[in-house]
Design a protein around this motif. Structure first.
Motif, PDB file in Angstrom:
ATOM      1  N   SER A  24       0.817  -1.203   0.000  1.00  0.00           N
ATOM      2  CA  SER A  24       0.000   0.000   0.000  1.00  0.00           C
ATOM      3  C   SER A  24       0.858   1.262   0.000  1.00  0.00           C
ATOM      4  O   SER A  24       0.393   2.321  -0.390  1.00  0.00           O
ATOM      5  CB  SER A  24      -0.933   0.006   1.212  1.00  0.00           C
ATOM      6  OG  SER A  24      -0.173  -0.059   2.398  1.00  0.00           O
ATOM      7  N   GLY A  25       2.129   1.121   0.364  1.00  0.00           N
ATOM      8  CA  GLY A  25       3.014   2.276   0.379  1.00  0.00           C
ATOM      9  C   GLY A  25       3.845   2.364  -0.871  1.00  0.00           C
ATOM     10  O   GLY A  25       5.029   2.659  -0.821  1.00  0.00           O
ATOM     11  N   THR A  26       3.247   2.070  -2.020  1.00  0.00           N
ATOM     12  CA  THR A  26       3.999   1.983  -3.264  1.00  0.00           C
ATOM     13  C   THR A  26       4.621   3.297  -3.676  1.00  0.00           C
ATOM     14  O   THR A  26       5.621   3.302  -4.379  1.00  0.00           O
ATOM     15  CB  THR A  26       3.069   1.508  -4.389  1.00  0.00           C
ATOM     16  OG1 THR A  26       1.915   2.333  -4.378  1.00  0.00           O
ATOM     17  CG2 THR A  26       2.663   0.081  -4.186  1.00  0.00           C
ATOM     18  N   ALA A  27       4.048   4.458  -3.285  1.00  0.00           N
ATOM     19  CA  ALA A  27       4.598   5.733  -3.723  1.00  0.00           C
ATOM     20  C   ALA A  27       6.001   5.940  -3.170  1.00  0.00           C
ATOM     21  O   ALA A  27       6.823   6.587  -3.778  1.00  0.00           O
ATOM     22  CB  ALA A  27       3.696   6.875  -3.263  1.00  0.00           C
ATOM     23  N   GLU A  28       6.294   5.361  -1.971  1.00  0.00           N
ATOM     24  CA  GLU A  28       7.596   5.557  -1.366  1.00  0.00           C
ATOM     25  C   GLU A  28       8.633   4.610  -1.964  1.00  0.00           C
ATOM     26  O   GLU A  28       9.730   5.029  -2.297  1.00  0.00           O
ATOM     27  CB  GLU A  28       7.506   5.324   0.153  1.00  0.00           C
ATOM     28  CG  GLU A  28       6.650   6.374   0.855  1.00  0.00           C
ATOM     29  CD  GLU A  28       6.595   6.088   2.331  1.00  0.00           C
ATOM     30  OE1 GLU A  28       5.800   6.744   3.012  1.00  0.00           O
ATOM     31  OE2 GLU A  28       7.334   5.205   2.812  1.00  0.00           O
ATOM     32  N   ASN A  29       8.295   3.357  -2.070  1.00  0.00           N
ATOM     33  CA  ASN A  29       9.283   2.403  -2.561  1.00  0.00           C
ATOM     34  C   ASN A  29       8.597   1.207  -3.194  1.00  0.00           C
ATOM     35  O   ASN A  29       8.592   0.118  -2.622  1.00  0.00           O
ATOM     36  CB  ASN A  29      10.190   1.950  -1.408  1.00  0.00           C
ATOM     37  CG  ASN A  29      11.361   1.125  -1.910  1.00  0.00           C
ATOM     38  OD1 ASN A  29      11.620   1.066  -3.105  1.00  0.00           O
ATOM     39  ND2 ASN A  29      12.061   0.488  -0.988  1.00  0.00           N
ATOM     40  N   PRO A  30       8.000   1.353  -4.351  1.00  0.00           N
ATOM     41  CA  PRO A  30       7.254   0.258  -4.965  1.00  0.00           C
ATOM     42  C   PRO A  30       8.121  -0.921  -5.350  1.00  0.00           C
ATOM     43  O   PRO A  30       7.662  -2.059  -5.345  1.00  0.00           O
ATOM     44  CB  PRO A  30       6.631   0.908  -6.196  1.00  0.00           C
ATOM     45  CG  PRO A  30       7.494   2.068  -6.502  1.00  0.00           C
ATOM     46  CD  PRO A  30       7.997   2.551  -5.185  1.00  0.00           C
ATOM     47  N   SER A  31       9.380  -0.675  -5.691  1.00  0.00           N
ATOM     48  CA  SER A  31      10.234  -1.772  -6.136  1.00  0.00           C
ATOM     49  C   SER A  31      10.579  -2.734  -5.011  1.00  0.00           C
ATOM     50  O   SER A  31      11.083  -3.822  -5.251  1.00  0.00           O
ATOM     51  CB  SER A  31      11.519  -1.215  -6.748  1.00  0.00           C
ATOM     52  OG  SER A  31      12.237  -0.490  -5.776  1.00  0.00           O
ATOM     53  N   SER A  32      10.285  -2.345  -3.757  1.00  0.00           N
ATOM     54  CA  SER A  32      10.638  -3.207  -2.632  1.00  0.00           C
ATOM     55  C   SER A  32       9.870  -4.511  -2.640  1.00  0.00           C
ATOM     56  O   SER A  32      10.329  -5.502  -2.079  1.00  0.00           O
ATOM     57  CB  SER A  32      10.398  -2.485  -1.306  1.00  0.00           C
ATOM     58  OG  SER A  32       9.025  -2.209  -1.142  1.00  0.00           O
ATOM     59  N   ILE A  42       7.267 -10.903  -9.765  1.00  0.00           N
ATOM     60  CA  ILE A  42       6.971 -11.744  -8.602  1.00  0.00           C
ATOM     61  C   ILE A  42       8.126 -12.714  -8.353  1.00  0.00           C
ATOM     62  O   ILE A  42       8.525 -12.959  -7.205  1.00  0.00           O
ATOM     63  CB  ILE A  42       5.640 -12.504  -8.813  1.00  0.00           C
ATOM     64  CG1 ILE A  42       4.468 -11.550  -8.660  1.00  0.00           C
ATOM     65  CG2 ILE A  42       5.503 -13.657  -7.827  1.00  0.00           C
ATOM     66  CD1 ILE A  42       4.292 -10.965  -7.278  1.00  0.00           C
ATOM     67  N   ALA A  43       8.688 -13.270  -9.431  1.00  0.00           N
ATOM     68  CA  ALA A  43       9.856 -14.153  -9.281  1.00  0.00           C
ATOM     69  C   ALA A  43      11.017 -13.394  -8.646  1.00  0.00           C
ATOM     70  O   ALA A  43      11.714 -13.922  -7.763  1.00  0.00           O
ATOM     71  CB  ALA A  43      10.257 -14.714 -10.641  1.00  0.00           C
ATOM     72  N   ASP A  44      11.236 -12.146  -9.080  1.00  0.00           N
ATOM     73  CA  ASP A  44      12.278 -11.310  -8.478  1.00  0.00           C
ATOM     74  C   ASP A  44      12.034 -11.138  -6.978  1.00  0.00           C
ATOM     75  O   ASP A  44      12.961 -11.220  -6.161  1.00  0.00           O
ATOM     76  CB  ASP A  44      12.302  -9.918  -9.136  1.00  0.00           C
ATOM     77  CG  ASP A  44      12.949  -9.933 -10.509  1.00  0.00           C
ATOM     78  OD1 ASP A  44      13.848 -10.769 -10.728  1.00  0.00           O
ATOM     79  OD2 ASP A  44      12.560  -9.124 -11.364  1.00  0.00           O
ATOM     80  N   CYS A  45      10.770 -10.870  -6.613  1.00  0.00           N
ATOM     81  CA  CYS A  45      10.410 -10.690  -5.197  1.00  0.00           C
ATOM     82  C   CYS A  45      10.761 -11.923  -4.383  1.00  0.00           C
ATOM     83  O   CYS A  45      11.357 -11.818  -3.300  1.00  0.00           O
ATOM     84  CB  CYS A  45       8.916 -10.438  -5.060  1.00  0.00           C
ATOM     85  SG  CYS A  45       8.409  -8.803  -5.491  1.00  0.00           S
ATOM     86  N   ILE A  46      10.373 -13.081  -4.898  1.00  0.00           N
ATOM     87  CA  ILE A  46      10.597 -14.328  -4.165  1.00  0.00           C
ATOM     88  C   ILE A  46      12.090 -14.531  -3.922  1.00  0.00           C
ATOM     89  O   ILE A  46      12.520 -14.886  -2.818  1.00  0.00           O
ATOM     90  CB  ILE A  46       9.982 -15.516  -4.927  1.00  0.00           C
ATOM     91  CG1 ILE A  46       8.452 -15.409  -4.925  1.00  0.00           C
ATOM     92  CG2 ILE A  46      10.417 -16.844  -4.321  1.00  0.00           C
ATOM     93  CD1 ILE A  46       7.758 -16.357  -5.870  1.00  0.00           C
ATOM     94  N   HIS A  47      12.884 -14.283  -4.956  1.00  0.00           N
ATOM     95  CA  HIS A  47      14.344 -14.444  -4.794  1.00  0.00           C
ATOM     96  C   HIS A  47      14.898 -13.420  -3.806  1.00  0.00           C
ATOM     97  O   HIS A  47      15.672 -13.774  -2.908  1.00  0.00           O
ATOM     98  CB  HIS A  47      15.038 -14.311  -6.145  1.00  0.00           C
ATOM     99  CG  HIS A  47      16.535 -14.401  -6.048  1.00  0.00           C
ATOM    100  ND1 HIS A  47      17.193 -15.582  -5.779  1.00  0.00           N
ATOM    101  CD2 HIS A  47      17.497 -13.440  -6.151  1.00  0.00           C
ATOM    102  CE1 HIS A  47      18.501 -15.354  -5.727  1.00  0.00           C
ATOM    103  NE2 HIS A  47      18.707 -14.061  -5.949  1.00  0.00           N
ATOM    104  N   GLN A  48      14.513 -12.158  -3.937  1.00  0.00           N
ATOM    105  CA  GLN A  48      15.066 -11.096  -3.096  1.00  0.00           C
ATOM    106  C   GLN A  48      14.655 -11.223  -1.632  1.00  0.00           C
ATOM    107  O   GLN A  48      15.354 -10.745  -0.744  1.00  0.00           O
ATOM    108  CB  GLN A  48      14.636  -9.715  -3.627  1.00  0.00           C
ATOM    109  CG  GLN A  48      15.288  -9.334  -4.933  1.00  0.00           C
ATOM    110  CD  GLN A  48      16.810  -9.330  -4.868  1.00  0.00           C
ATOM    111  OE1 GLN A  48      17.396  -8.936  -3.860  1.00  0.00           O
ATOM    112  NE2 GLN A  48      17.454  -9.788  -5.932  1.00  0.00           N
ATOM    113  N   LEU A  49      13.531 -11.879  -1.381  1.00  0.00           N
ATOM    114  CA  LEU A  49      13.069 -12.059   0.001  1.00  0.00           C
ATOM    115  C   LEU A  49      13.484 -13.404   0.584  1.00  0.00           C
ATOM    116  O   LEU A  49      13.051 -13.767   1.679  1.00  0.00           O
ATOM    117  CB  LEU A  49      11.544 -11.899   0.059  1.00  0.00           C
ATOM    118  CG  LEU A  49      11.017 -10.520  -0.348  1.00  0.00           C
ATOM    119  CD1 LEU A  49       9.509 -10.539  -0.468  1.00  0.00           C
ATOM    120  CD2 LEU A  49      11.451  -9.452   0.647  1.00  0.00           C
ATOM    121  N   SER A  50      14.298 -14.160  -0.134  1.00  0.00           N
ATOM    122  CA  SER A  50      14.754 -15.475   0.332  1.00  0.00           C
ATOM    123  C   SER A  50      16.176 -15.365   0.870  1.00  0.00           C
ATOM    124  O   SER A  50      16.872 -14.371   0.660  1.00  0.00           O
ATOM    125  CB  SER A  50      14.721 -16.483  -0.817  1.00  0.00           C
ATOM    126  OG  SER A  50      15.793 -16.244  -1.729  1.00  0.00           O
TER     127      SER A  50
END
Length: 466
Positions: free
Chosen positions: A143-151, A191-199
């Motif tokens: 919900s805070g995409t305006a600050e850092n959506p790429s996170s 989404i694949a990037d997210c999964i890798h970056q959060l692992s």
């Protein structure tokens, strides 16, 4: 201990065969039901751990109706189906089953499916308990995409996207294989990037491969590598993508396009955790997490012989389905704001807003190309805008034609759908009568028993004949 299983299937022979298969394998079959009401009675009494559920059943309610209840009660279920109708499969997939068994099925397929369904369900319950404290973090980030959506890699705060982010939060810290499904342009790679970056593998390589872009003759060498002299033109040793990804993750995009002969070799990698270079003498152990994506309906591909059932089970341990943009239009303002800020900064223009007229046009458009199309449209509009506000959106001139074309495509029917419509029209002419002189079977030129079987397969019930 093997779980208690309820079989919900209205074909006695099929149900009985399943019971024998399961009991031989040591499972406890706590009952057989041929309708939803009977199944509910057995569920309340026996409390089964897992349910084998036919999609088409006797009575007004079908397996999909029962599946919605099972999902709410957190009871694992696997669908049984002989139906490859796309609309029915999509409705079934929306209930998030733990697997599909396509009739006729082999004993090996049934047992493998149950093993994986049991593992997935236990794993899901375990992750849900462990990650309750993680989930709000990702919801807040979304919900805070305006600050850092790429996170988090994807933008929006709709219910559909928050569900996706919840699934990402659950699966990312594990080594579980993930299958990401969705139309082109919905953000599967993000989404694949997210999964890798959060692992815990985030500091290791993340190798991406588009299976559709690789020629069949090169895909094995690309994935597994080859030794010098392994084939004509192999002048040097080549390290394949799986070795390059050692300790990290590998993303197999468009996995549904992979040739069948390569699917066998990928299955071995998943099962044995090792690869063999072309021309190599010894297997090489691998430590790689596999994330796959597809825009195809793999259950349909399996039914038509283009995708291996056993590979599907191995990949589909934790499925994530991305909704098309037309099903989450409430996210369009957030997405538009992000893309405008991004491309205005990149191009060097001071564009700060989108006019209400343009925003309404965006909300009215169905975006067949999904988020990717929205991104490209806004980038073009920024280039053409002279002031600080985007007052015109340069939608493609063929937008209306494309929309009509998409509608026409939706109206194009499969052979099965045409067959179903034809049988229904004949049944209506005969007032639902199948047998005897002037009955539907006689008019269609088939034995009544064959017509009954066809009706069963195509999901034709008496209430449809009016």
């Amino acid at each position: 201990m093997n779980p208690k299983i309820l079989i919900v299937e209205d074909e006695f022979i099929v149900a009985n065969d399943l019971r024998f298969m399961l009991e031989r394998a040591g499972y406890i079959v706590c009952g057989i039901a041929d309708s939803v009401p009977e199944a509910r009675i057995i569920i309340n009494k026996e409390k089964p751990d897992l349910i084998l559920l036919d999609i088409q059943l006797k009575g007004q309610l079908n397996g999909i109706d029962l599946a919605k209840q099972l999902k709410e009660e957190q009871i694992a279920f696997v669908y049984l189906s002989a139906n490859s109708n796309q609309r029915i499969l999509e409705a079934a997939k929306a209930t998030e089953p733990y697997g599909f068994l396509v009739k006729p099925f082999r004993e090996k397929d049934v047992l493998v499916t149950l093993e994986i369904a049991q593992y997935r369900h236990e794993h899901w319950l375990e992750m849900s308990a462990k990650n309750k404290n993680i989930h709000p973090h990702y919801a807040d980030a979304a919900s805070g995409t305006a600050e850092n959506p790429s996170s988090v890699g994807i933008i929006g705060n709709s219910e559909r996207i928050l569900t996706v982010l919840d699934h990402v939060a659950q699966v990312a810290p594990t080594d579980t294989s993930v299958l990401i499904m969705g139309e082109s342009g919905t953000g599967k790679e993000q989404i694949a990037d997210c999964i890798h970056q959060l692992s815990y593998r985030k500091n290791k390589p993340f190798i991406k491969i588009n299976c559709a872009a690789l020629p069949a003759s090169l895909i094995e060498s690309e994935l597994f590598g080859h030794e010098k002299g392994a084939f004509t033109g192999a002048f040097d040793k080549r390290i394949g993508k799986f070795e390059q990804a050692a300790g990290g993750s590998i993303f197999l995009d468009e996995i549904g396009e992979m040739p069948l002969e390569m699917q066998v070799k990928l299955l071995r990698v998943l099962q044995e955790k090792e690869i063999e270079r072309i021309g190599g003498r010894l297997p090489i152990k691998t430590d790689v997490r596999i994330i796959a994506a597809t825009n195809r309906i793999l259950e349909k591909e399996i039914g038509e012989g283009r995708f291996r059932l056993d590979l599907y089970y191995r990949l589909n341990v934790f499925p994530i389905t991305l909704p098309p943009l037309r099903e989450r239009k409430e996210d369009i303002p957030l997405l538009a704001e992000y893309f405008v800020n991004r491309y205005a900064r990149k191009i060097g223009k001071k564009i700060t807003d989108i006019s209400p007229k343009v925003m309404q046009e965006l909300l009215n458009y169905d975006f067949p190309g999904n988020v990717r199309e929205l991104e490209h449209l806004l980038e073009r509009s920024i280039l053409l805008t002279k002031g600080a506000v985007i007052k015109e959106i340069y939608l493609p001139s063929i937008a209306q034609a494309a929309s009509l074309s998409a509608l026409e495509d939706k109206n194009i029917k499969t052979i099965e759908e045409n067959e179903r419509d034809h049988i229904l029209s004949v049944l209506k002419k005969c007032n639902g009568r199948i047998w005897g002189s002037g009955g539907a079977a006689e008019l269609l030129g088939v034995p009544p028993t064959t017509l009954n079987s066809k009706m069963k397969k195509l999901g034709i019930k008496k209430e449809f004949i009016g």
